[in-house]
Design a protein around this motif. Sequence first.
Motif, PDB file in Angstrom:
ATOM      1  N   ILE A   8       0.846  -1.203   0.000  1.00  9.98           N
ATOM      2  CA  ILE A   8       0.000   0.000   0.000  1.00  9.98           C
ATOM      3  C   ILE A   8       0.878   1.248   0.000  1.00  9.98           C
ATOM      4  O   ILE A   8       0.670   2.197  -0.759  1.00  9.98           O
ATOM      5  N   GLN A   9       1.930   1.195   0.835  1.00 13.63           N
ATOM      6  CA  GLN A   9       2.795   2.359   0.919  1.00 13.63           C
ATOM      7  C   GLN A   9       3.625   2.559  -0.349  1.00 13.63           C
ATOM      8  O   GLN A   9       3.686   3.647  -0.890  1.00 13.63           O
ATOM      9  N   SER A  10       4.211   1.467  -0.836  1.00 20.72           N
ATOM     10  CA  SER A  10       5.104   1.629  -1.989  1.00 20.72           C
ATOM     11  C   SER A  10       4.348   2.022  -3.245  1.00 20.72           C
ATOM     12  O   SER A  10       4.896   2.625  -4.144  1.00 20.72           O
ATOM     13  N   THR A  11       3.052   1.680  -3.325  1.00 18.90           N
ATOM     14  CA  THR A  11       2.298   2.077  -4.522  1.00 18.90           C
ATOM     15  C   THR A  11       1.446   3.325  -4.249  1.00 18.90           C
ATOM     16  O   THR A  11       0.649   3.735  -5.088  1.00 18.90           O
ATOM     17  N   GLY A  12       1.620   3.929  -3.079  1.00 14.04           N
ATOM     18  CA  GLY A  12       0.978   5.210  -2.747  1.00 14.04           C
ATOM     19  C   GLY A  12      -0.539   5.191  -2.817  1.00 14.04           C
ATOM     20  O   GLY A  12      -1.157   6.119  -3.356  1.00 14.04           O
ATOM     21  N   GLN A  13      -1.146   4.165  -2.254  1.00 17.19           N
ATOM     22  CA  GLN A  13      -2.607   4.003  -2.350  1.00 17.19           C
ATOM     23  C   GLN A  13      -3.350   5.048  -1.514  1.00 17.19           C
ATOM     24  O   GLN A  13      -3.499   4.887  -0.305  1.00 17.19           O
ATOM     25  N   LYS A  14      -3.886   6.094  -2.185  1.00 15.35           N
ATOM     26  CA  LYS A  14      -4.439   7.192  -1.393  1.00 15.35           C
ATOM     27  C   LYS A  14      -5.685   6.829  -0.591  1.00 15.35           C
ATOM     28  O   LYS A  14      -5.956   7.439   0.426  1.00 15.35           O
ATOM     29  N   TYR A  15      -6.452   5.836  -1.022  1.00 15.30           N
ATOM     30  CA  TYR A  15      -7.651   5.484  -0.249  1.00 15.30           C
ATOM     31  C   TYR A  15      -7.344   4.484   0.870  1.00 15.30           C
ATOM     32  O   TYR A  15      -8.165   4.271   1.756  1.00 15.30           O
ATOM     33  N   LEU A  16      -6.188   3.857   0.807  1.00 15.96           N
ATOM     34  CA  LEU A  16      -5.880   2.800   1.779  1.00 15.96           C
ATOM     35  C   LEU A  16      -4.861   3.222   2.833  1.00 15.96           C
ATOM     36  O   LEU A  16      -4.884   2.702   3.957  1.00 15.96           O
ATOM     37  N   ILE A  17      -3.992   4.182   2.493  1.00 17.79           N
ATOM     38  CA  ILE A  17      -2.971   4.608   3.467  1.00 17.79           C
ATOM     39  C   ILE A  17      -3.617   5.027   4.803  1.00 17.79           C
ATOM     40  O   ILE A  17      -3.142   4.598   5.864  1.00 17.79           O
ATOM     41  N   PRO A  18      -4.746   5.773   4.784  1.00 15.83           N
ATOM     42  CA  PRO A  18      -5.337   6.156   6.081  1.00 15.83           C
ATOM     43  C   PRO A  18      -5.790   4.964   6.930  1.00 15.83           C
ATOM     44  O   PRO A  18      -6.032   5.116   8.122  1.00 15.83           O
ATOM     45  N   GLU A  21      -5.129   6.659 -11.816  1.00 12.16           N
ATOM     46  CA  GLU A  21      -3.748   6.810 -11.278  1.00 12.16           C
ATOM     47  C   GLU A  21      -3.274   5.519 -10.604  1.00 12.16           C
ATOM     48  O   GLU A  21      -2.169   5.474 -10.062  1.00 12.16           O
ATOM     49  N   GLY A  22      -4.123   4.509 -10.590  1.00 11.15           N
ATOM     50  CA  GLY A  22      -3.693   3.240  -9.994  1.00 11.15           C
ATOM     51  C   GLY A  22      -4.074   3.101  -8.532  1.00 11.15           C
ATOM     52  O   GLY A  22      -3.604   2.184  -7.849  1.00 11.15           O
ATOM     53  N   ASN A  23      -4.924   4.008  -8.008  1.00 14.30           N
ATOM     54  CA  ASN A  23      -5.374   3.868  -6.622  1.00 14.30           C
ATOM     55  C   ASN A  23      -6.514   2.857  -6.557  1.00 14.30           C
ATOM     56  O   ASN A  23      -7.529   3.014  -7.262  1.00 14.30           O
ATOM     57  N   ILE A  24      -6.351   1.860  -5.694  1.00 19.51           N
ATOM     58  CA  ILE A  24      -7.408   0.855  -5.548  1.00 19.51           C
ATOM     59  C   ILE A  24      -8.629   1.532  -4.932  1.00 19.51           C
ATOM     60  O   ILE A  24      -8.509   2.284  -3.957  1.00 19.51           O
ATOM     61  N   LEU A  25      -9.804   1.274  -5.533  1.00 22.92           N
ATOM     62  CA  LEU A  25     -11.017   1.941  -5.063  1.00 22.92           C
ATOM     63  C   LEU A  25     -11.732   1.090  -4.026  1.00 22.92           C
ATOM     64  O   LEU A  25     -11.623  -0.141  -4.036  1.00 22.92           O
ATOM     65  N   MET A  26     -12.480   1.780  -3.152  1.00 23.54           N
ATOM     66  CA  MET A  26     -13.293   1.061  -2.164  1.00 23.54           C
ATOM     67  C   MET A  26     -14.757   1.328  -2.464  1.00 23.54           C
ATOM     68  O   MET A  26     -15.120   2.441  -2.838  1.00 23.54           O
ATOM     69  N   GLU A  27     -15.594   0.297  -2.313  1.00 22.99           N
ATOM     70  CA  GLU A  27     -17.021   0.548  -2.571  1.00 22.99           C
ATOM     71  C   GLU A  27     -17.782   0.786  -1.274  1.00 22.99           C
ATOM     72  O   GLU A  27     -18.882   1.326  -1.289  1.00 22.99           O
ATOM     73  N   SER A  28     -17.168   0.353  -0.160  1.00 24.53           N
ATOM     74  CA  SER A  28     -17.763   0.613   1.158  1.00 24.53           C
ATOM     75  C   SER A  28     -16.627   0.493   2.170  1.00 24.53           C
ATOM     76  O   SER A  28     -15.500   0.169   1.799  1.00 24.53           O
ATOM     77  N   GLU A  29     -16.949   0.715   3.441  1.00 28.55           N
ATOM     78  CA  GLU A  29     -15.872   0.606   4.434  1.00 28.55           C
ATOM     79  C   GLU A  29     -15.440  -0.840   4.646  1.00 28.55           C
ATOM     80  O   GLU A  29     -14.374  -1.102   5.184  1.00 28.55           O
ATOM     81  N   GLU A  30     -16.268  -1.750   4.178  1.00 26.75           N
ATOM     82  CA  GLU A  30     -15.945  -3.189   4.359  1.00 26.75           C
ATOM     83  C   GLU A  30     -15.301  -3.812   3.141  1.00 26.75           C
ATOM     84  O   GLU A  30     -14.846  -4.946   3.201  1.00 26.75           O
TER      85      GLU A  30
END
Length: 404
Positions: free
Chosen positions: A11-21, A183-192
């Motif tokens: 997650i960190q090395s690919t800079g995942q903006k929705y997952l880093i938090p 941009e390659g950020n993995i998307l989330m459809e819900s918090e789960e």
Amino acid sequence: MQMNQIVREKIQSTGQKYLIPLIDKEIPEKLENQLEQMDWSCLDLIHGKPQERGNFAPLRAMELSEIQERKEEFRSIGLKAIREGWMGAVLLAGGQGTRLGFDKAKGMFNIGVHKNLYIFEQLIQNLLQVTSEAGAWVPLYIMTSDKNDAQTREFFEEHDYFGYNRDYIRFFVQKMVPAVDFEGNILMESEESLAMSPNGNGGWFQSMISAGLDQDMKEKGVEWLNVFAVDNVLQRIADPVFIGAVIASGCVSGSKVVRKVSPYERVGAMCLEDGKPSIVEYYELTSEMAEAADEKGTLLYGFGVILNYLFSVDALMNVVQKKLPVHVVQKKVPYLDESGELQKPEEPNAYKFETLILDMVYMMDNCLPFEVEREREFAPVKNAVGTDSVESARELLKKNGIMI
Ligand code: UTP
């Protein structure tokens, strides 16, 4: 649950903006599992080069005139195969049908005007014509995805399988993969959950095996599978003439094809690629190739595929371990934005990763392109209006004398 070390690093090395938090937070087990199963190499495909292709050459199709001459011979071979129990059919119904904009499984769409006529119902009617002629049932395997599996099963149950023999219907579920933004950020459809999408129609045979259906085929003696798309309402399924032609040709696979309306029609055409059967996309054809014709004026790359294939089960078993190329496709994917709001984009916003059944053709030693009449066998329902739409499919159904 907390993320494991490998997932955190990825997650960190690919800079995942929705997952880093979420890295140091407790996350639901479902999300943790999805992240652990994630194939991170997909991200490299986004900016990668398109798949390299080999040398294309024409592949002659069996044309209508020849089929007409040998029709009865082929029909009796095909009917025998059905009666012997060698035939199975696979309905690919795991897609999301985003272009149609219908929020349920596409097969549940009502194509009727004066009466209810669901796409699934019309397909079953088409298959019933063959099974009543043969006097034998054809096992029908229906591929769904996590998104539409429960509703599809319920729909068939509610409608009493549209008159088909329930004992010959099996459902199986295809795999899902996460979608990413441009941009390659993995998307989330819900918090789960990540924004998961079906992984294309190429994994159908592997998914059948994972569901244990190889055993079912073995028990029933199924040697051939006719695989077809949910969205062609004029689809001829387990067509005895097609089956007979493929068996008589000695090929291990066959593909129904229609004559292109113009050299530049936007459809994939049957061909040879480095001596193997393959499909060349319309944008891969040079104008010289697109316009090349034989002495009768038949275009050499003039037969388009309609997603109706016949495969020998043995041939499929030989290639099941081989990896299919992954295609990156743009789609509209709902997602949670950085403030946690659900966004439902109007335009494509994401990449999905799909393998495609057409790439399986290239894995076969040979394939018979089998011409069919477009007006009789090809009425795709892809869009709500315009080309390949509900309207055009209704017109074609009427032309073929089907009451809608
Ligand atoms: P399409 O290529 O038309 O994809 O599928 P789609 O997802 O249904 O529709 P759009 O592009 O979002 O509008 C061709 C066939 O392959 C099946 C579909 O159900 C259809 O029968 N398919 C597609 C699957 O079974 N699984 C998939 O992951 C994709």
